[in-house]
Design an enzyme around this catalytic site. Sequence first.
Site, PDB file in Angstrom:
ATOM      1  N   GLY A  11     -19.271   6.764 -53.068  1.00 49.61           N
ATOM      2  CA  GLY A  11     -20.343   6.381 -52.157  1.00 49.61           C
ATOM      3  C   GLY A  11     -21.594   7.204 -52.386  1.00 49.61           C
ATOM      4  O   GLY A  11     -21.516   8.397 -52.680  1.00 49.61           O
ATOM      5  N   ARG A  72     -17.204   2.354 -58.264  1.00 51.75           N
ATOM      6  CA  ARG A  72     -15.813   2.816 -58.226  1.00 51.75           C
ATOM      7  C   ARG A  72     -15.060   2.136 -59.359  1.00 51.75           C
ATOM      8  O   ARG A  72     -15.353   1.005 -59.729  1.00 51.75           O
ATOM      9  CB  ARG A  72     -15.183   2.501 -56.870  1.00 51.75           C
ATOM     10  CG  ARG A  72     -15.950   3.118 -55.699  1.00 51.75           C
ATOM     11  CD  ARG A  72     -15.247   2.879 -54.374  1.00 51.75           C
ATOM     12  NE  ARG A  72     -16.082   3.248 -53.245  1.00 51.75           N
ATOM     13  CZ  ARG A  72     -16.230   4.475 -52.777  1.00 51.75           C
ATOM     14  NH1 ARG A  72     -15.588   5.470 -53.370  1.00 51.75           N
ATOM     15  NH2 ARG A  72     -16.996   4.719 -51.741  1.00 51.75           N
ATOM     16  N   ASP A 103     -14.294  13.458 -52.927  1.00 54.29           N
ATOM     17  CA  ASP A 103     -12.944  13.827 -53.329  1.00 54.29           C
ATOM     18  C   ASP A 103     -12.463  13.049 -54.548  1.00 54.29           C
ATOM     19  O   ASP A 103     -11.946  13.640 -55.507  1.00 54.29           O
ATOM     20  CB  ASP A 103     -11.988  13.599 -52.145  1.00 54.29           C
ATOM     21  CG  ASP A 103     -10.551  13.953 -52.486  1.00 54.29           C
ATOM     22  OD1 ASP A 103     -10.201  15.146 -52.407  1.00 54.29           O
ATOM     23  OD2 ASP A 103      -9.775  13.045 -52.842  1.00 54.29           O
ATOM     24  N   THR A 125     -21.345  13.614 -50.734  1.00 51.94           N
ATOM     25  CA  THR A 125     -20.778  12.731 -49.722  1.00 51.94           C
ATOM     26  C   THR A 125     -21.375  13.069 -48.366  1.00 51.94           C
ATOM     27  O   THR A 125     -21.534  14.249 -48.034  1.00 51.94           O
ATOM     28  CB  THR A 125     -19.245  12.842 -49.648  1.00 51.94           C
ATOM     29  OG1 THR A 125     -18.769  12.185 -48.467  1.00 51.94           O
ATOM     30  CG2 THR A 125     -18.791  14.297 -49.604  1.00 51.94           C
ATOM     31  N   ASP A 127     -19.920  12.674 -45.624  1.00 59.64           N
ATOM     32  CA  ASP A 127     -18.846  12.931 -44.663  1.00 59.64           C
ATOM     33  C   ASP A 127     -18.606  14.414 -44.368  1.00 59.64           C
ATOM     34  O   ASP A 127     -17.929  14.749 -43.389  1.00 59.64           O
ATOM     35  CB  ASP A 127     -17.539  12.320 -45.162  1.00 59.64           C
ATOM     36  CG  ASP A 127     -17.624  10.808 -45.306  1.00 59.64           C
ATOM     37  OD1 ASP A 127     -18.386  10.194 -44.548  1.00 59.64           O
ATOM     38  OD2 ASP A 127     -16.937  10.256 -46.182  1.00 59.64           O
ATOM     39  N   ASP A 129     -16.635  16.404 -45.888  1.00 59.94           N
ATOM     40  CA  ASP A 129     -15.177  16.564 -45.866  1.00 59.94           C
ATOM     41  C   ASP A 129     -14.616  17.231 -47.118  1.00 59.94           C
ATOM     42  O   ASP A 129     -13.429  17.092 -47.427  1.00 59.94           O
ATOM     43  CB  ASP A 129     -14.513  15.202 -45.657  1.00 59.94           C
ATOM     44  CG  ASP A 129     -14.820  14.208 -46.782  1.00 59.94           C
ATOM     45  OD1 ASP A 129     -15.693  14.503 -47.633  1.00 59.94           O
ATOM     46  OD2 ASP A 129     -14.196  13.132 -46.804  1.00 59.94           O
ATOM     47  N   ARG A 171     -14.794   9.230 -42.462  1.00 62.85           N
ATOM     48  CA  ARG A 171     -13.392   9.065 -42.864  1.00 62.85           C
ATOM     49  C   ARG A 171     -12.500   9.844 -41.897  1.00 62.85           C
ATOM     50  O   ARG A 171     -12.533   9.609 -40.700  1.00 62.85           O
ATOM     51  CB  ARG A 171     -13.187   9.502 -44.316  1.00 62.85           C
ATOM     52  CG  ARG A 171     -13.977   8.650 -45.316  1.00 62.85           C
ATOM     53  CD  ARG A 171     -13.416   8.704 -46.705  1.00 62.85           C
ATOM     54  NE  ARG A 171     -13.302  10.069 -47.215  1.00 62.85           N
ATOM     55  CZ  ARG A 171     -12.716  10.361 -48.379  1.00 62.85           C
ATOM     56  NH1 ARG A 171     -12.188   9.405 -49.119  1.00 62.85           N
ATOM     57  NH2 ARG A 171     -12.655  11.610 -48.800  1.00 62.85           N
TER      58      ARG A 171
END
Length: 318
Positions: A11, A72, A103, A125, A127, A129, A171
């Site tokens: 993303g 992707r 990730d 990202t 996120d 994360d 997420r």
Amino acid sequence: MEKIAVLTSGGDSQGMNSAIRAIVRTGIAHGFEMIGVRRGFKGLMENDFITLGTSDVSDILYRGGTFLQSARSDEFKTEAGQNKAINNLHEHGIEHLVVIGGDGSYRGAQALFNRGIKTYGLPGTIDNDIPLTDYTIGFDTTLNVVTNAISNLRDTMSSHERVSVIEVMGRSCGDIALQAGISSGVDAVLIPEFEWDIKEISDQLAKGFQRGKTHSIVMVAEGAGTAEDVASLIEKHSDLDTRPTVLGHIQRGGIPTAFDRIFTSRMGHKVIELIENEITGVALGMEKNEITYHSFDDIFDSENVVDKHLYQIFQDLI
């Protein structure tokens, strides 16, 4: 002249262009030839390479997304796909590969590293994360986008005396919901890292309206539930007019903040320093305002955790 390739994968996130710019311009200043790989690992397998000069990365500092584009690829997860990528890198004489992504992108970079390619990761990202970094690329910009959206929603919710349930990305990480919730003064934050009781939340919202409040806002991280389900439950338990809003991919857009531009510029400069010092198989990040790096193995062996103290701050503020 050694060659360094850079790609963006997974993303997109605001600040990726700034990172590319920093890597390319610093690399050129230090005597490297810079190569861009279009469309991530898919482009790596399909030989979609372009030479990048200083002028090629002009005027991208303030643009969201990634001008190299992203994609992707399930094929890259296979040995055959990785063989294609490795052969293309060798044919072009590329010694180093910088991967900007999350990730999954890191796992792709690690797979190539384990097969002899010198790889480096930057945490791209929204996120937030990725373990062993306080921030990821685009996270700060996303917080500003979400905070502005909440301000707009608050106006209309107040006009109609409603509860707004806002679902944000992340997420399985609740950082966007938690930190945007604090910056926006919302009434409740539902994140996957902590248990929550919908009846208790509904009762608190009802009491707020009884005290004279004209609106309430509840933040939901996508890993904790959906806005539609939570809104339905709140309305059932409280009888308050409740509307769900899913911000979706609007969170990925927007002009990168000054923080994200400076953060990525520092990391882009640092990765060239690591290459010159023959340090490879690592991903960069920021810890306590210092640009740091850790091996891919260390990152995958670590757990990304939400700031419990920050969550307590939010609880004390509502």
